[in-house]
Scaffold this active site. Structure first.
Site, PDB file in Angstrom:
ATOM      1  N   ASP A 281      -8.472   2.619 -23.277  1.00 23.39           N
ATOM      2  CA  ASP A 281      -8.060   1.433 -24.010  1.00 23.39           C
ATOM      3  C   ASP A 281      -7.236   0.553 -23.064  1.00 23.39           C
ATOM      4  OD1 ASP A 281      -7.350  -0.219 -26.352  1.00 23.39           O
ATOM      5  OD2 ASP A 281      -5.354   0.635 -26.039  1.00 23.39           O
TER       6      ASP A 281
ATOM      7  N   ASP B  39      -4.947  -2.728 -24.323  1.00 26.49           N
ATOM      8  CA  ASP B  39      -3.714  -3.208 -24.934  1.00 26.49           C
ATOM      9  C   ASP B  39      -2.864  -2.046 -25.441  1.00 26.49           C
ATOM     10  OD1 ASP B  39      -4.138  -6.089 -24.720  1.00 26.49           O
ATOM     11  OD2 ASP B  39      -5.763  -5.789 -26.146  1.00 26.49           O
TER      12      ASP B  39
ATOM     13  N   ASP C 239      -3.507   4.336 -27.224  1.00 27.83           N
ATOM     14  CA  ASP C 239      -2.182   4.390 -27.837  1.00 27.83           C
ATOM     15  C   ASP C 239      -2.225   4.307 -29.348  1.00 27.83           C
ATOM     16  OD1 ASP C 239      -1.130   1.236 -28.630  1.00 27.83           O
ATOM     17  OD2 ASP C 239      -2.943   1.468 -27.438  1.00 27.83           O
TER      18      ASP C 239
END
Length: 328
Positions: A13, A15, A208
């Site tokens: 990922d 962001d 996250d």
């Protein structure tokens, strides 16, 4: 044996995992640069072309080709192409790069419901406002199929959590009653596409955010690493339902150099956890034991059930109290 060495690729990922608003997340660039392991960046952010994302990663010091980036805009176009014939009119609610990708896929991109598009493709664009949302709603009410690149409610930026594409999608759904087909995470399609593109048989999905990055990796049947560097914090993780639970958990990307068993939920660093009614009591702990050791110990109990833990965690020792106080 390290976590990285037990997998043949990383599906990362962006962001909240590699960067926040373009600023590198602590330890992410250094750790990735040290690894000789294929990696693809799988991002729900549909506002930038793969080439732009690749250039930003290169600017951070991560050698990246355009083909190393897979965006939810690409996934949405592929999903649409499975149902809508080439040459058909589509209304793209998103950035210019999204429209360019749709045109390259053979669609006739329009900007008004009056053009009678047969589909609406909706991706994040900071410039999207009432007029653009209304055109999408009008087209959908007239019968156009609705596709969304992703439905993240928020977007991590340097100043905090900004409005995400999912919040814009919610406005269109509220106005039309139509729920879109979603191409991006947490759907597994992007992960399967990424793995196939580099021939990975045992990739590790790293992210996250529980409800997108981790849920998508779980849905794809892949090992997942959750890093506590972005949206989802310690308390979110404890309350995660089974479909959002990561295989491994760590404070940051340096965990790729750690032993896999050390990163899975288990009692560690002298901590122990037990149920007390609806709550969990965290006890013991060696001096200096950190927040992640406490979290993984608690998860060994909280995640024992097939339902989400709904109680709280109580400190049963000074070290446990210090660890819990640092959670977010």
């Amino acid at each position: 044996m390290t976590l990285a060495s037990t997998h043949d690729a990383l599906l990362l990922d962006l962001d909240g995992t590699v960067w926040e608003g373009g600023r590198a997340v602590t330890h992410a660039v250094e750790t990735l640069s040290e690894l000789d392991l294929p990696r693809l960046y799988v991002t729900n952010n549909a506002s930038k072309a793969p080439s732009v994302v690749a250039q930003q990663l290169n600017d951070l010091g991560l050698s990246t080709r355009d083909a190393d980036v897979i965006t939810s805009a690409q996934a949405a176009i592929m999903l649409c192409a499975q149902q809508i014939p080439a040459g058909a009119k589509v209304l793209v609610l998103g950035t210019e790069s999204f429209r360019v990708l749709a045109e390259a896929a053979g669609f006739n991109v329009v900007s008004s419901a009056d053009d009678k598009p047969v589909a609406v493709l909706h991706g994040h664009n900071p410039e999207t406002g009432w007029a653009q949302l209304s055109e999408a709603a009008l087209a959908i009410r007239a019968g156009a199929r609705y596709f969304a690149s992703n439905v993240d409610s928020t977007l991590p930026m340097e100043r905090g959590l900004h409005i995400g594409n999912g919040s814009m999608v919610a406005a269109v759904t509220h106005a039309t009653g139509v729920v879109p087909q979603v191409a991006g995470k947490p759907e597994p399609a992007m992960f399967h596409l990424a793995a196939r593109s580099i021939g990975a048989k045992c990739p590790l999905a790293v992210g996250d955010r529980l409800d997108t990055d981790i849920a998508g990796g779980v849905a794809a049947g892949m090992d997942t690493l959750q890093v506590i560097t972005g949206v989802s914090g310690h308390w979110d993780t404890i309350a995660a339902p089974p479909e959002w639970r990561a295989t491994y958990l760590a404070a940051d990307m340096r965990a790729l150099h750690a032993e896999p068993a050390d990163l899975a939920p288990h009692p560690e660093a002298g901590f122990s956890a037990r149920m007390s009614g609806a709550d969990i009591v965290l006890e013991g702990g060696h001096d200096g034991a950190d927040a992640m050791a406490a979290l993984r110990t608690v998860l060994s109990v909280a995640w024992h059930s097939d339902t989400a833990f709904s109680g709280t965690v109580v400190a049963g020792s000074p070290v446990a109290d210090t660890a819990i106080s640092s959670w977010r």
